[in-house]
Design a protein around this motif. Structure first.
Motif, PDB file in Angstrom:
ATOM      1  N   ALA A 228       0.534  -9.730   0.775  1.00 35.37           N
ATOM      2  CA  ALA A 228       0.368 -10.083  -0.646  1.00 35.37           C
ATOM      3  C   ALA A 228      -0.203  -8.898  -1.430  1.00 35.37           C
ATOM      4  O   ALA A 228       0.213  -8.614  -2.556  1.00 35.37           O
ATOM      5  N   ARG A 229      -1.174  -8.204  -0.807  1.00 33.56           N
ATOM      6  CA  ARG A 229      -1.756  -7.040  -1.465  1.00 33.56           C
ATOM      7  C   ARG A 229      -0.700  -5.973  -1.719  1.00 33.56           C
ATOM      8  O   ARG A 229      -0.631  -5.379  -2.797  1.00 33.56           O
ATOM      9  N   ASP A 230       0.165  -5.721  -0.731  1.00 31.53           N
ATOM     10  CA  ASP A 230       1.220  -4.723  -0.882  1.00 31.53           C
ATOM     11  C   ASP A 230       2.188  -5.120  -1.991  1.00 31.53           C
ATOM     12  O   ASP A 230       2.667  -4.272  -2.757  1.00 31.53           O
ATOM     13  N   ASP A 231       2.476  -6.418  -2.079  1.00 30.72           N
ATOM     14  CA  ASP A 231       3.369  -6.898  -3.139  1.00 30.72           C
ATOM     15  C   ASP A 231       2.747  -6.654  -4.507  1.00 30.72           C
ATOM     16  O   ASP A 231       3.421  -6.196  -5.449  1.00 30.72           O
ATOM     17  N   ILE A 232       1.448  -6.943  -4.624  1.00 36.83           N
ATOM     18  CA  ILE A 232       0.750  -6.741  -5.896  1.00 36.83           C
ATOM     19  C   ILE A 232       0.724  -5.259  -6.254  1.00 36.83           C
ATOM     20  O   ILE A 232       0.964  -4.863  -7.395  1.00 36.83           O
ATOM     21  N   ALA A 233       0.444  -4.404  -5.245  1.00 31.21           N
ATOM     22  CA  ALA A 233       0.411  -2.957  -5.482  1.00 31.21           C
ATOM     23  C   ALA A 233       1.775  -2.445  -5.945  1.00 31.21           C
ATOM     24  O   ALA A 233       1.869  -1.597  -6.839  1.00 31.21           O
ATOM     25  N   ALA A 234       2.845  -2.982  -5.331  1.00 30.16           N
ATOM     26  CA  ALA A 234       4.193  -2.565  -5.723  1.00 30.16           C
ATOM     27  C   ALA A 234       4.489  -2.952  -7.169  1.00 30.16           C
ATOM     28  O   ALA A 234       5.073  -2.182  -7.932  1.00 30.16           O
ATOM     29  N   VAL A 235       4.064  -4.155  -7.538  1.00 29.15           N
ATOM     30  CA  VAL A 235       4.268  -4.610  -8.922  1.00 29.15           C
ATOM     31  C   VAL A 235       3.494  -3.721  -9.886  1.00 29.15           C
ATOM     32  O   VAL A 235       4.008  -3.301 -10.939  1.00 29.15           O
ATOM     33  N   LEU A 236       2.231  -3.420  -9.538  1.00 27.26           N
ATOM     34  CA  LEU A 236       1.406  -2.576 -10.404  1.00 27.26           C
ATOM     35  C   LEU A 236       2.010  -1.183 -10.546  1.00 27.26           C
ATOM     36  O   LEU A 236       2.033  -0.611 -11.648  1.00 27.26           O
ATOM     37  N   ASN A 237       2.491  -0.626  -9.430  1.00 22.95           N
ATOM     38  CA  ASN A 237       3.110   0.702  -9.491  1.00 22.95           C
ATOM     39  C   ASN A 237       4.359   0.688 -10.380  1.00 22.95           C
ATOM     40  O   ASN A 237       4.596   1.619 -11.141  1.00 22.95           O
ATOM     41  N   ARG A 238       5.135  -0.386 -10.242  1.00 22.73           N
ATOM     42  CA  ARG A 238       6.335  -0.501 -11.062  1.00 22.73           C
ATOM     43  C   ARG A 238       5.985  -0.604 -12.546  1.00 22.73           C
ATOM     44  O   ARG A 238       6.591   0.054 -13.397  1.00 22.73           O
ATOM     45  N   LYS A 239       4.967  -1.419 -12.854  1.00 21.19           N
ATOM     46  CA  LYS A 239       4.538  -1.578 -14.244  1.00 21.19           C
ATOM     47  C   LYS A 239       3.977  -0.270 -14.803  1.00 21.19           C
ATOM     48  O   LYS A 239       4.212   0.080 -15.964  1.00 21.19           O
ATOM     49  N   GLU A 240       3.231   0.465 -13.941  1.00 21.82           N
ATOM     50  CA  GLU A 240       2.674   1.740 -14.383  1.00 21.82           C
ATOM     51  C   GLU A 240       3.790   2.732 -14.688  1.00 21.82           C
ATOM     52  O   GLU A 240       3.741   3.457 -15.689  1.00 21.82           O
ATOM     53  N   SER A 241       4.807   2.764 -13.831  1.00 24.64           N
ATOM     54  CA  SER A 241       5.940   3.657 -14.059  1.00 24.64           C
ATOM     55  C   SER A 241       6.669   3.290 -15.344  1.00 24.64           C
ATOM     56  O   SER A 241       7.074   4.161 -16.121  1.00 24.64           O
TER      57      SER A 241
END
Length: 514
Positions: free
Chosen positions: A109-122
């Motif tokens: 779940a943490r990895d999924d959240i991190a991926a979403v955050l990275n995508r939003k940051e990009s």
């Protein structure tokens, strides 16, 4: 007889007697294949199957079985404990597996959240970059439209001197007149033609500091990497024998079209006891030229000075060129087989040439934008949002006018004045995430940053470095950036070739209203 066999026989004849319920048990042994084999039988003939009592023991002589019974009880208890421990270990293993399973779920779940955050940051960075590009393009379009409007008004009025354009942030008001020509001698393709006495091939574009009477640094960038139009008397002393006549070199500009008036500005440097004359001429139709500017002897300030020439229609009604002539008596003679040099302590230099198609009185001293007063100087700022390298940013600031350069931050009050300006402007806030270039550099002396805006290195007395800065990553970070927006734009050092927005500054002595 062998010793080993003796021991075996001794063991075989040994008799052990155990008495249990009036019975005698005699263990024995026999030989088999050369080995001593024991024949032992232990038992109680059912006499210890029942709990013993004192009477039983007394009557039957069964006390020997009491220990066996106690051992059996202890063994049963131990067995129960072993079973309990086995069960506990089994349950613990199950619990650990469940915990590990839940942990794996949490990590996923943490990895999924991190991926979403990275995508939003990009996505946010992409939007910011897109917005910055749109705003920069819009600013450029507005600037072009304003110039076109001024041109149209000039055509309608028939007198371009009266046309004025209100400036926007990031540009000068120059009375509606575009800068006709700017050159800083940092690039080979200048359109300038160079000629020396007797056509000697001397180096006239100079870099850095190469004599005790020359400029310590060129004017445009303020670092040794930059170039200037330079005359070093030592070169002439080496190339010319005997003092037959003053030696000279000429630097001839490209051709300029007719206009009602022209303003020519440039920075010059003259030092050394043997320095001669700097002359500015206007050459029309291939003539020898009319002197319009003359300086003789050392200036004595040991810094760059601003030269200014106003040309009226007497000179500008025809196509013309600007010619700089520098003279010297430097030469050498021969004495007893050796060369003797004379008149070689003198340097003349020219840098940052401006040509405006109006009179000099119409060229503003500073932009009518943001200002700050401190240390008996008023600073005026223009913010440029199109990212450029440090050198290209410097060129852009210099094009704003002879007094403009990348910003030098002299105090905490000035730092926070700039931060407040940035915070109050949405575009500056967004694009400022990349930081803003200043005039700070340590390219000529690592770890010793200086302000380079005046053509005379000024040490940085106030500093506002971010923690761990400057760190000169990869050994190639020589330019000072207002880098950290979340820390009040504290400073960091970056590679000068990276592109960032930048701030230009004009300093005017005294307290000046805009």
């Amino acid at each position: 007889m062998q010793p080993a066999l003796t021991v075996a026989l001794v063991l075989c004849v040994a008799m052990v007697t155990v008495t249990c319920a009036d019975s005698t048990f005699n263990p024995g042994c026999s030989f088999y294949s050369g080995q001593c084999v024991y024949s032992i039988k232990l038992g109680h003939n059912g006499r210890c199957d029942k709990p013993e009592t004192d009477n039983t023991v007394a009557s039957t002589g069964a006390g020997c079985c009491k220990e066996v019974s106690q051992m059996k009880d202890e063994f049963d208890k131990l067995k129960l404990k072993v079973n309990a421990m086995t069960s506990l270990i089994s349950n613990s293993s199950k619990s650990t597996a469940e915990i590990e399973k839940e942990l794996q779920k949490a990590l996923a779940a943490r990895d999924d959240i991190a991926a979403v955050l990275n995508r939003k940051e990009s996505e946010l960075k992409s939007k910011n970059a897109e917005l910055a590009s749109i705003m920069a393009t819009a600013a450029e379009k507005i600037h072009i439209l304003r110039k076109e409007k001024a041109t149209c008004q000039a055509a309608l009025t028939g007198d371009n001197k009266k046309v004025t354009v209100k400036p926007t942030e990031g540009e000068f008001e120059t009375g509606g007149h575009a800068l006709t020509y700017y050159y800083n001698f940092n690039y080979v393709d200048s359109g300038f033609y160079f000629k020396t006495t007797k056509n000697r091939k001397l180096s006239l574009r100079k870099q850095g500091y190469d004599s005790k009477t020359g400029p310590r640094v060129e004017h445009s960038w303020g670092v040794s990497k930059g170039s200037y139009l330079g005359f070093d008397a030592r070169d002439f002393a080496s190339n010319f024998e005997n003092k037959a006549f003053p030696n000279s070199f000429e630097a001839e500009s490209p051709e300029f079209p007719p206009a009602n008036a022209y303003c020519i500005m440039f920075w010059y440097f003259m030092e050394g006891k043997d320095v001669q004359t700097l002359t500015g001429k206007i050459k029309i139709n291939g003539g020898v030229g009319y002197p319009v500017f003359t300086k003789t002897g050392p200036v004595g300030s040991k810094k760059w000075e601003l030269g200014q020439i106003d040309l009226d229609r007497e000179y500008t009604q025809h196509t013309f060129k600007i010619v700089f002539t520098m003279t010297s008596d430097a030469h050498h003679t021969h004495s007893r087989g050796k060369q003797v040099y004379a008149g070689q302590e003198g340097d003349i230099a020219v840098d940052d040439l401006y040509v405006y198609n109006t009179s000099c009185s119409n060229i503003p001293r500073h932009p009518k934008t943001y200002s700050f007063y401190g240390n008996k100087v008023t600073s005026f700022y223009t913010f440029h949002l199109t990212p450029k390298s440090w050198y290209d940013a410097y060129d852009e600031c210099r094009r704003e006018g002879p007094w403009s350069a990348l910003v030098s931050i002299e105090s905490s009050a000035e730092q926070f004045a700039l931060v407040n300006i940035i915070r109050s402007n949405a575009a500056y806030n967004i694009i400022g995430a990349k930081g803003f270039y200043t005039s700070g550099s340590d390219s000529d002396n690592e770890s010793q940053f200086v302000w380079t805006a005046t053509g005379f290195r000024r040490p940085i007395e106030f500093n506002y470095w971010h923690a761990g800065q400057p760190n000169n990553v990869a050994g190639n970070q020589n330019c000072l950036l207002m880098e950290y927006p979340n820390d009040n734009f504290r400073w960091g050092d970056v590679n000068c070739d990276t592109k960032h927005p930048f701030i230009c500054e004009v300093e005017v002595p005294g307290k000046v209203s805009d």
